[in-house]
Design an enzyme around this catalytic site. Structure first.
Site, PDB file in Angstrom:
ATOM      1  N   SER A  45       0.810  -1.334   0.154  1.00 20.10           N
ATOM      2  CA  SER A  45       0.026   0.021   0.010  1.00 20.10           C
ATOM      3  C   SER A  45       0.911   1.340   0.019  1.00 20.10           C
ATOM      4  O   SER A  45       1.657   1.350   0.790  1.00 20.10           O
ATOM      5  CB  SER A  45      -0.708   0.029   1.235  1.00 20.10           C
ATOM      6  N   LYS A  46       0.357   2.247  -0.913  1.00 17.46           N
ATOM      7  CA  LYS A  46       1.408   3.432  -0.996  1.00 17.46           C
ATOM      8  C   LYS A  46       1.393   4.084   0.309  1.00 17.46           C
ATOM      9  O   LYS A  46       2.174   5.067   0.571  1.00 17.46           O
ATOM     10  CB  LYS A  46       0.908   4.324  -1.987  1.00 17.46           C
ATOM     11  N   ARG A  47       0.197   3.829   1.343  1.00 20.87           N
ATOM     12  CA  ARG A  47       0.223   4.527   2.415  1.00 20.87           C
ATOM     13  C   ARG A  47       1.103   3.969   3.630  1.00 20.87           C
ATOM     14  O   ARG A  47       1.459   4.756   4.643  1.00 20.87           O
ATOM     15  CB  ARG A  47      -1.208   4.438   3.193  1.00 20.87           C
ATOM     16  N   ARG A  48       1.694   3.024   3.286  1.00 24.17           N
ATOM     17  CA  ARG A  48       2.697   2.340   4.405  1.00 24.17           C
ATOM     18  C   ARG A  48       3.844   1.774   4.046  1.00 24.17           C
ATOM     19  O   ARG A  48       4.849   1.478   4.489  1.00 24.17           O
ATOM     20  CB  ARG A  48       1.764   1.709   5.393  1.00 24.17           C
TER      21      ARG A  48
END
Length: 457
Positions: free
Chosen positions: A234-237
């Site tokens: 995920s680009k968030r983490r």
């Protein structure tokens, strides 16, 4: 299979996901090995994502991994927005053929009718004869829809569990599931290779293609890529942007090699192998359906192997973006062979060689504290004395420090720690004595004097 046509249809998002890069490479390999075509189609109908620089980012990222118009297999880029007339025609045809219908139901009215927030659409508007509203595709009431997937085998979707899904909004604009099918039909796509998150869409498109008078393509849904915790990247983490790896100094050749092995292997335990050798061996049927672990440490190891395999002149050229333009190229060339054996990514070149070009090394405090423990003043002062007369070659410089260390009860490994930090500012780096040789006698002596002065306060 010269009539094979695969497509890669990314949406502009401001970054290019490594999972998308793997999908592109698998499609590219299929096109190359068959003499077919790789069709690049940008899904640009979302106005919030329709930014030219993001589209340019996609093209640039693909170009970096070798997917570009210099190869005759490449076609495009096309833009989904250009096909909107065909999308609307397809909706009109499905309505005229009784395979789709208008619907004015809201989510609130559906929940009120069914008494559940989890129930799918109940077909309420099928026979109402509306002439406006959203447009729904009429799915079969019985039987199963089978997606024949080259990786997963036959995947069955009971029709009774598939609701009449929306294919166009109330303003007539098509949804992804319809636009994607129409585009593929229009462009003669024969194989659709994409991530497993689209498997549910395949069940809908397996119904849409025949309804539009076309034979469905060959399907292949690639395994999800996961992180160390086995969670989907995920680009968030997670670090997922191909651009970030490129900027850090990963080589395109290493990235391509590693991505190709995320779910597939040549079957002979080889891992490091060039694109030209992978393409003839690649088969979608050999792709594993289980999730693939993106191991950055392994990618780094791959990259190190590729860096060490570069011709020295090429290595130097690729390092230049990470060096200051004012730094002496000839001086850098003297240590480039040493650096090539040590850096894992090209951006590390700076911290390995900056001591040669700076008036004073950049002292890392943690390195200083760690190195200046075992008789540092005696070692540095003793070595400084030897630097006046020692022969200026790595072996003599090493022997001199060994003797100074022995006089202070230290082996070379302990004795060289304060000297390394004094000369380079860090506890790790290029071979110490080769570095001192290139730095030169007077500059090396000045570095040791400076360190002594710092120790003495």
């Amino acid at each position: 299979m010269t009539d094979l046509r695969v497509r890669f249809a990314p949406s502009p998002t401001g970054m290019f996901h490594v999972g998308g890069a793997r999908t592109a490479l698998y499609n590219w390999a299929l096109a190359e090995q068959s003499g077919g075509r790789f069709v690049l189609r940008v899904e640009d109908t979302d106005a919030s994502r329709n930014r030219p620089e993001w589209t340019e980012g996609i093209i640039s990222a693909l170009d970096w991994i070798g997917v570009n118009g210099t190869n005759p297999a490449f076609e495009g880029p096309y833009f989904q927005s250009a096909f909107e007339p065909q999308h609307r025609e397809a909706v009109a045809k499905l309505l005229a053929d009784g395979k789709a219908y208008y619907c004015d139901c809201t989510r609130e009215r559906l929940v009120a009718r069914t008494g559940s927030e989890h129930r799918g659409y109940d077909g309420h508007c099928r026979e109402r004869g509306l002439t406006a509203g959203a447009v729904r595709f009429r799915t079969p009431d019985e039987g199963v829809t089978v997606v024949a997937d080259l990786i997963r085998g036959n995947v069955e979707f009971p029709n009774e569990a598939q609701e009449d899904f929306v294919i166009a909004r109330t303003d007539g604009s098509p949804l992804y599931v319809l636009a994607n099918a129409v585009d593929d039909i229009t462009q003669g796509i024969t194989h659709v290779v994409r991530g497993e998150e689209h498997l549910g869409n395949a069940a809908k498109q397996e119904l849409l293609w025949p309804a539009l008078g076309a034979t469905p393509p060959v399907w292949a849904h690639l395994p999800v890529i996961v992180n160390e915790q086995r969670k989907k990247l995920s680009k968030r983490r997670d670090k997922v942007a191909l651009e970030d790896y490129r900027a850090e100094g990963y080589l395109a050749e290493a990235m391509v090699n590693y991505l190709m092995l995320l779910g597939w292997g040549p079957g002979d335990d080889r891992e490091i192998m060039p694109w030209s050798e992978m393409v003839p061996l690649f088969r979608l049927e050999d792709v594993n359906s289980s999730s693939a672990f993106f191991d950055e440490k392994k990618l780094r190891a791959f990259n190190g192997e590729y860096i060490r395999a570069l011709p020295l002149e090429t290595f130097e050229e690729r390092c230049l973006p990470y060096l200051e333009p004012s730094w002496d190229r000839e001086l850098f060339s003297k240590v480039a062979p040493l650096a090539q054996t040590r850096v894992g990514v090209l951006s590390e070149i700076r911290q390995n060689v900056d001591f040669l070009f700076l008036e004073e090394p950049v002292f890392d405090q943690a390195s200083w504290d760690k190195a200046m423990k075992n008789s540092p003043e005696e070692i540095l002062s003793g070595y400084l004395d030897r630097l006046d007369t020692v022969s200026w070659d790595p072996e003599s410089l090493k022997e001199a420090l060994e003797e100074v260390g022995a006089a202070n009860g230290l082996k070379l490994g302990k004795a060289q720690a304060p000297v390394r930090v004094a000369v380079t500012g860090r506890t790790v780096g290029l071979p110490l004595f080769e570095s001192i040789e290139v730095l030169g006698r007077e500059r090396a002596k000045e570095r040791v004097r400076t360190a002594l002065a710092r120790l003495r306060g």
